[in-house]
Design a protein around this motif. Structure first.
Motif: not given
Length: 233
Positions: A130-136
């Motif tokens: 998995a990957v955990v990110t924010g966004c723009a």
């Protein structure tokens, strides 16, 4: 039929006759006004953050993304729950991801992708669950999430190779109603990735296959600025 060797001249003459008739028909007519540029920039209540969040939630779900909501205090626990529910044992961590977001991801191997530790190779990314990110930004009317490689998002490969993408959207700060309102807030020089649901494609028989050129599962968390008030009593 047009005689050989004379076709080009005949076509040209016919064209000139048609244009001459158009000019004659329009002779003396008043100049037509130019086209109106007063287009709508949104078709939803842009000034109502709650309605926009509901619309984004609805459209993301329609694209087969999974949507949760949280306040700041509950975010680490929710991320930990989502990773455990999907059986994720390892997670790629982009540079700049808030440290507290993974505080309750117990038993999950964190694999940073940054200059200090060295970027994960293609094989290492392929092995990450998995990957955990924010966004723009997120666009309510289209159910679209935009990444630009900023802090907490990382390079494009991080969100294309792992099978599960958990993406946090701050609402209302990162939420806009429409694409015309989103574009002025984005830098076209940055590597923009536009996501509308999990990766999917269909063959000629319209059999849908997910995870072909991106994550098979997209978990979106709408993160409110404040936690909900405690119930009385």
């Amino acid at each position: 039929m047009v005689a050989e060797g004379k076709g080009e001249g005949v076509v040209s003459t016919a064209r000139e006759r048609v244009l001459a008739r158009i000019r004659a028909a329009n002779a003396g007519a008043p100049d037509a006004p130019g086209p109106s540029r007063e287009y709508l920039t949104a078709h939803s209540p842009a000034g109502d953050p709650a309605a926009l969040a509901d619309l984004l939630h609805e459209n993301l779900t329609d694209y087969r993304a999974h949507v949760s909501r949280s306040g700041p205090a509950g975010l680490p626990g929710l991320i930990g729950t989502l990773l455990a529910r999907r059986g994720a044992r390892s997670v790629a961590v982009p540079p700049g991801l808030p440290a507290g977001w993974l505080a309750e991801a117990r038993g999950v191997d964190r694999r940073p992708d940054d200059r200090a530790a060295g970027p994960l190779s293609a094989a290492e990314l392929d092995a990450v669950d998995a990957v955990v990110t924010g966004c723009a930004l997120a666009v309510a009317e289209t159910g679209t999430i935009v990444l630009d490689g900023g802090p907490g998002q990382g390079r494009r490969a991080l969100t294309l190779v792992p099978d599960l993408h958990v993406c946090v959207v701050r609402v209302p700060g990162q939420l806009v109603a429409s694409l015309p309102l989103a574009l002025p807030r984005l830098d076209p020089r940055r590597p923009l990735t536009w996501i509308s649901g999990p990766s999917a494609t269909s063959d000629i028989e319209l059999d849908r296959v997910e995870g072909v050129h991106g994550p098979r599962t997209l978990e979106v968390i709408l993160l409110a600025d404040q936690d909900p008030p405690e119930p009385d009593g």
